[in-house]
Design an enzyme around this catalytic site. Structure first.
Site, PDB file in Angstrom:
ATOM      1  N   ALA A 101      14.049 -10.062 -26.228  1.00 48.77           N
ATOM      2  CA  ALA A 101      13.890  -8.921 -25.318  1.00 48.77           C
ATOM      3  C   ALA A 101      14.449  -7.688 -26.007  1.00 48.77           C
ATOM      4  CB  ALA A 101      14.628  -9.182 -24.015  1.00 48.77           C
ATOM      5  N   LYS A 102      14.195  -6.552 -25.375  1.00 48.13           N
ATOM      6  CA  LYS A 102      14.595  -5.259 -25.933  1.00 48.13           C
ATOM      7  C   LYS A 102      16.060  -5.205 -26.345  1.00 48.13           C
ATOM      8  CE  LYS A 102      12.568  -0.831 -24.700  1.00 48.13           C
ATOM      9  NZ  LYS A 102      11.652  -0.957 -25.814  1.00 48.13           N
TER      10      LYS A 102
END
Ligand code: GLU
Length: 304
Positions: free
Chosen positions: A243-244
């Site tokens: 994820a980011k």
């Protein structure tokens, strides 16, 4: 060399949802889908799955990122949002065959019922399958627009996967059209893959458990099921989906660190055991080196 097929009639694809930027795991999946397709003489198609969760600008960035690492595709990018009549026709066909029913359940009700002992994991428990006319009228009157579900004739189906072999998984009364009128993912994918001549589906292995539902649905619609290759995902150091927040996970993040697209392609190739440390590789070289048997079975752990 993998078996060659006729590229005018056979295709592979990458089908991103434009809900955000592609991270390196998505790019790795796209690279694998491209290698699987190109190494077998297939066309390679890109389809934007924009029936929900569209973030403005995401599609443009996703396509630009694919092109930046050198992946090319054939023909125009197809958008699901422009293909609603195709999904409507497929749903109508199932309706005419008596293979659908309205479902009034809320998400919460489904979760509660599905957690009952002996319910197959993730399967709809069939709450609305056998409502009487009176019960259905009562629920309709409550005003919640129903979803439309498939009246499945089996609870299991088997698919062939190039990496996982024969895989048998749950088939349930999956949603065909959501309560808000949007065609559901499983239906749209099946209709599109067949309509686009896609006979090879390469995607993340988080979707392996959806393949039996999709192949079964294809059969009901008189459509051929594709061959599958569900490839391992990229995970963070804790073993969770990338994820980011896991660091420099996109091409743009990598560029800020001074990594060129060629460096990123090399890192993806290394993660697949297809390049040596420090070696820069082209897609042509990767195609020459490509051996589907050597795709790692384990997830790619990305260390920021
Ligand atoms: N659009 C889906 C995703 O981005 C992929 C669907 C598929 O490959 O069948 O997760």
């Amino acid at each position: 060399m993998p078996k060659q097929v006729d590229g005018t009639t056979h295709a592979g694809r990458f089908a991103p949802s434009p809900s955000g930027d592609l991270h390196l795991g998505n790019l790795r999946t796209a690279l694998l889908a491209w290698l699987f397709a190109r190494s077998t003489g297939r066309r390679f198609l890109v389809r934007v799955e924009d029936l929900d969760r569209v973030r403005p600008g995401a599609e443009e960035r996703q396509l630009a990122d694919l092109a930046t690492i050198g992946l090319d595709w054939d023909g125009d990018v197809v958008h699901q949002s422009a293909r609603l009549p195709l999904y409507d026709a497929a749903i109508a066909r199932l309706q005419r065959a008596g293979l659908t029913y309205e479902c009034f359940c809320t998400r919460k009700e489904i979760l509660q019922a599905a957690s009952a002992p002996h319910a197959p994991a993730g399967a709809y428990p069939g709450t609305c399958r056998n409502l009487t006319d009176a019960e259905r009228d009562e629920r309709r009157a409550s005003g919640r627009p129903p979803a439309l579900r498939l009246r499945a004739g089996t609870d299991k189906f088997t698919v062939e996967d190039e990496l996982h072999g024969r895989y048998t998984g749950t088939v349930d009364d999956l949603v065909l059209r959501r309560g808000d009128g949007t065609p559901a993912y499983n239906l749209a994918v099946v209709v599109d893959d067949a309509a686009q001549g896609i006979d090879q589906v390469v995607r993340g292995d988080d979707l392996l458990s959806s393949a039996p539902r999709q192949a079964y649905l294809a059969g009901l619609l008189g459509l051929p099921a594709p061959t599958y290759a569900h490839v391992p995902l990229a995970l963070n150091a804790e073993g969770k989906r990338l994820a980011k927040r896991d660091g420099a996970v996109t091409l743009a993040d990598q560029a800020e660190l001074g990594q060129t697209p060629a460096d990123v392609l090399a890192a993806l190739a290394r993660s697949l055991g297809m390049a040596a440390d420090g070696e820069i590789v082209t897609l042509t070289q990767l195609l020459d080196r490509w051996d589907p048997e050597s795709v790692p079975a384990d997830p790619w752990i990305f260390h920021g």
